[in-house]
Design a protein around this motif. Structure first.
Motif: not given
Length: 474
Positions: A337-344
RNA sequence: GGUGGAGUGGCCGAGAGGCGAGGCACAGGACUGCAAAUCCUGCUACACGGGUUCAAAUCCCGUCUCCACCUCCA
């Protein structure tokens, strides 16, 4: 939801990425000149752009990724003499080396991998057009040059002035109108391979092939052109010159990866063989080398050191170990699962080092969940870690890195459990000398024993021998 | 000479006006028969000199050092 922004060498700024065609991205990466086996600096470029491609794909784009192979050039011809092989055999030999290295480091194959020699027709067409427009000329010796003074703009990418350039070493034996004119096509010398053109028998100059292949697969305009820093000048300038002179729009954005350096200096082939990918795979797993190369931002120099590499390997094994323990506890492998933090982080010009901090945080939370039996929290944290690793092409469960489990592993597991039950009985009767002796003996074999509240667990010290498929020729 | 990039704690490595990124190492603690693993706590750094500002690692000026490219280059 943050939007993807990428650095552009042309503007020297980071700007929102807007594809030319909605939902689609076209990328051209200058790949290898196949004249020697790859070292880790070469594959860093491949890995950096692999991550770009993976991230664009995860972001929902349909990615067309072209990475060329330059299979004819001066160095290949020189190598053919040294190795006493036909030039085309040399090119194929090293092309296989690159393919092997990319594969071992989990660099996904590009959409297409065109070879220069397969696009001579397109090159001749491009030269004809340039000559017809009066921008290129064939002085009659078999060479074809591009007349840089005729260009309306030149050197915009490297921001240099034509007159500031040091005089070129290669003068063209007096056939060039200006020493800075560059060769589109080179006349064949005695014994050299050639293709027949209206201007004589010869072979491609260095820059022409990329323009011809880009146009063949990506058309007049495409989204991202990539390569190593050193290609900015002259290679990419000359690609721009010849492509825009015939009226193509060419690249909308330029991205360049930085070096792997040793002792503060750019890696060169004279440094010996120790940093060749094949040699490094004898000592480290492909996933570990990849992790090391990925950990620096693509625009930052990566100063190679054995210490830094070893530390990186340890940190990767820690992450890997967490995922394995999470899997054992949960009874299943958590989905990425790709987290929002990592996406940012990734959306900010592929800020992998920032993403790494988020992986550490998720691991800390996950380890806490592991000890407090918080299955829901553990699953979420492990998914987040795995999602991030997956984007970076470093997911330990990626089949590209091979499955450690097989028939022998089952037998091994049985054997070790047998030893562990002996050790447990020794511990039960407080015979710690005996129990420690069993643990030490196993450790000598590379088998690590850890006592957990659920009982002892074992793991193997990773070695390259566990993933022999990576060392096989493909 | 021209064009770019870099200098951050013992080490690696982000950040780009205010609130200590993160990791490794190290020290202390928890847990353990001992370990290992894990967690908690500690370790206040930005090449140098000026300046702007209430506030500068971050902006400006200058200096030093290192690196890359200037027609072989990932």
């Amino acid at each position: 939801m943050s939007a993807l922004a990428l650095y552009d060498t042309l503007t020297r700024t980071t700007s929102p990425f807007v594809p030319l065609k909605s939902g689609e991205v076209s990328i051209y990466l200058c790949g290898a000149t196949v004249q020697a086996p790859p070292h880790i600096g070469h594959v860093r470029s491949g890995i950096n752009f692999d991550i770009l491609s993976r991230w664009l794909t995860k972001s929902g784009y349909k990615v067309t990724f072209i990475r060329n192979i330059t299979d004819i050039d001066d160095k290949i011809l020189a190598k053919a003499v040294v190795e006493d092989m036909p030039w085309w055999a040399v090119a194929m030999k090293y092309e296989r080396e690159f393919t092997f290295a990319y594969s071992a480091l989990n660099v996904l194959p590009p959409t297409y991998e065109p070879r220069a020699t397969g696009h001579i027709t397109q090159m001749i067409e491009l030269m004809s057009d340039l000559i017809a427009k009066g921008i290129a000329y064939a002085p009659g010796n078999g060479d074809v040059y591009l007349e840089v003074r005729k260009l309306s703009s030149y050197l915009t990418l490297s921001r240099q002035k034509l007159d500031d350039l040091l005089p070129a070493g290669e003068t063209g034996d007096g056939f060039k109108k200006d020493p800075r004119d560059f060769a589109l096509w080179k006349a064949a010398k005695e014994g050299e391979p050639f293709w027949t053109t209206p201007w004589g028998n010869g072979r491609p100059g260095w820059h022409l092939e990329c323009s011809a292949m880009i146009h063949a697969y990506l058309g007049d305009a495409f989204d991202i052109h990539g390569g190593g820093l050193d290609l900015i000048f002259p290679h990419h300038e000359n690609e721009i010159a010849q492509s825009q002179a015939v009226g193509w729009k060419f690249a909308a954005r330029w991205m360049h990866n930085a070096w792997v350096t040793t002792s503060g200096e750019k890696m060169s082939k004279s440094l010996g063989n120790s940093l060749l990918v094949r040699a490094m795979l004898e000592r480290y797993r492909g996933i570990e080398i990849r992790w090391y190369l990925v950990s620096a931002h693509y625009r930052s120099m990566l100063e190679f050191s054995e210490t830094a590499l070893n530390e990186s390997v340890v940190s990767f094994r820690r992450i890997e170990n967490f995922l394995h323990r999470a899997g054992e506890k949960l009874g299943y492998i958590p989905e990425p699962v790709i987290s929002q933090n990592f996406t940012d982080a990734m959306n900010d010009d592929l800020a992998v080092p920032q993403g790494l901090a988020h992986i550490s945080e998720a691991m800390r939370i996950g380890n806490l969940a592991l000890t407090s039996d918080d299955v829901v929290g553990l699953s979420a944290a492990a998914s987040e870690v795995r999602g991030a690793l997956d984007v970076l092409g470093c997911d330990p469960f990626d089949p590209a890195f091979g499955k450690p489990e097989n028939d022998q592993a089952e037998a091994l597991d049985g054997l070790i459990k047998l030893a562990l039950s002996q050790r447990q009985s020794a511990r039960a009767r407080q015979d710690f000398a005996a129990s420690d002796s069993i643990r030490d003996s196993l450790a000598t074999l590379g088998i690590i024993i850890e006592d957990t509240p659920q009982g002892p667990r074992w793991s193997l010290t990773p070695t390259t021998s566990r993933t022999p498929h990576q060392r096989e020729e493909r």
